[in-house]
Motif scaffolding. Structure first.
Motif, PDB file in Angstrom:
ATOM      1  N   ALA A  62       1.059  -5.415   3.416  1.00 27.40           N
ATOM      2  CA  ALA A  62      -0.080  -5.155   2.544  1.00 27.40           C
ATOM      3  C   ALA A  62       0.365  -4.345   1.333  1.00 27.40           C
ATOM      4  O   ALA A  62       1.264  -3.502   1.425  1.00 27.40           O
ATOM      5  CB  ALA A  62      -1.168  -4.416   3.303  1.00 27.40           C
ATOM      6  N   LEU A  63      -0.262  -4.609   0.195  1.00 31.50           N
ATOM      7  CA  LEU A  63       0.046  -3.894  -1.042  1.00 31.50           C
ATOM      8  C   LEU A  63      -1.162  -3.061  -1.453  1.00 31.50           C
ATOM      9  O   LEU A  63      -2.310  -3.477  -1.279  1.00 31.50           O
ATOM     10  CB  LEU A  63       0.393  -4.883  -2.156  1.00 31.50           C
ATOM     11  N   VAL A  64      -0.870  -1.889  -1.981  1.00 33.58           N
ATOM     12  CA  VAL A  64      -1.933  -0.979  -2.434  1.00 33.58           C
ATOM     13  C   VAL A  64      -1.934  -0.960  -3.956  1.00 33.58           C
ATOM     14  O   VAL A  64      -0.882  -0.798  -4.590  1.00 33.58           O
ATOM     15  CB  VAL A  64      -1.729   0.440  -1.873  1.00 33.58           C
ATOM     16  N   TYR A  65      -3.128  -1.130  -4.544  1.00 37.11           N
ATOM     17  CA  TYR A  65      -3.269  -1.116  -5.998  1.00 37.11           C
ATOM     18  C   TYR A  65      -4.244  -0.017  -6.425  1.00 37.11           C
ATOM     19  O   TYR A  65      -5.218   0.261  -5.726  1.00 37.11           O
ATOM     20  CB  TYR A  65      -3.805  -2.463  -6.504  1.00 37.11           C
ATOM     21  N   ALA A  66      -3.940   0.607  -7.562  1.00 34.98           N
ATOM     22  CA  ALA A  66      -4.859   1.570  -8.175  1.00 34.98           C
ATOM     23  C   ALA A  66      -5.609   0.837  -9.274  1.00 34.98           C
ATOM     24  O   ALA A  66      -5.014   0.084 -10.054  1.00 34.98           O
ATOM     25  CB  ALA A  66      -4.091   2.747  -8.757  1.00 34.98           C
ATOM     26  N   ILE A  67      -6.920   1.012  -9.328  1.00 40.93           N
ATOM     27  CA  ILE A  67      -7.750   0.338 -10.321  1.00 40.93           C
ATOM     28  C   ILE A  67      -8.154   1.344 -11.393  1.00 40.93           C
ATOM     29  O   ILE A  67      -8.785   2.361 -11.095  1.00 40.93           O
ATOM     30  CB  ILE A  67      -9.006  -0.283  -9.674  1.00 40.93           C
TER      31      ILE A  67
END
Length: 199
Positions: free
Chosen positions: A62-67
């Motif tokens: 899984a990849l974590v993204y900041a919006i």
């Protein structure tokens, strides 16, 4: 040896924006379809990513993204914030030896007693050195200037060479000494020197 590459300036700028982001997502591909969940904090998104990794059977992570406020996604590296997490790990590691030492409290006491003994040794040496310096500073007998004045005011006239050899002071300035002491310097025809008594 492992070398760490410096991030590209654009990537560094994106990393700087992560701290100000208020939305984060955890995404993973399952059956070739992205599964994404939104979270209010990076910690929550990382917990969800770990849960997704545990349930994934296809080997994907899984990849974590900041919006950002503009809606742009920034990939959060797995190492992001790891330096801040290191100090938290130290107390936990330190607690393990403390727990193990509970059953061995007796051997720990002599080790504590040995530390002050080691600390006192350098202090004694330091005191001995300090005490030795004033003794070395004290010199017996007259100073070089006093010796020069005594030779110039003696009954026998002396040469510059005699004075230089007597005081082991080759660059001696006899005129300056006489002027400072208020003495009148006289030089005979043969080059010998004599002076009046200092004032």
């Amino acid at each position: 040896m492992t070398t760490t590459k410096k991030p590209h300036p654009a990537d560094a700028a994106d990393l700087a924006l992560i701290a100000s982001c208020k939305k984060f997502t955890a995404s993973i591909l399952k059956a070739n379809k992205p599964q994404t969940t939104e979270h209010p904090s990076l910690a929550a998104a990382r917990i969800e990513a770990a849960r997704l990794n545990a349930t994934a059977n296809n080997g994907r992570k899984a990849l974590v993204y900041a919006i950002t406020d503009e809606g742009r996604s920034i990939l959060v590296p797995a190492t992001y914030g790891s330096e801040a997490a290191k100090p938290e790990a130290k107390p936990a590691d330190a607690a393990k030896p403390a727990e193990a030492a509970k059953g061995e409290a007796k051997p720990a006491k002599p080790a504590k007693a040995a530390k002050p003994a080691k600390a006192t040794k350098p202090a004694k040496k330091a005191k001995a050195k300090k005490a030795a310096k004033p003794k070395a500073a004290k010199k017996e007998g007259p100073s070089k200037v006093d010796t020069v004045i005594a030779m110039l005011t003696g009954r026998k006239a002396v040469s510059r060479k005699d004075i230089a050899e007597a005081v082991a002071w080759p660059s001696i300035n006899i005129k300056a000494i006489c002027a400072r002491k208020g003495m009148k310097l006289k030089q005979a025809a043969d080059g010998t020197l004599s002076a009046s008594a200092p004032k």
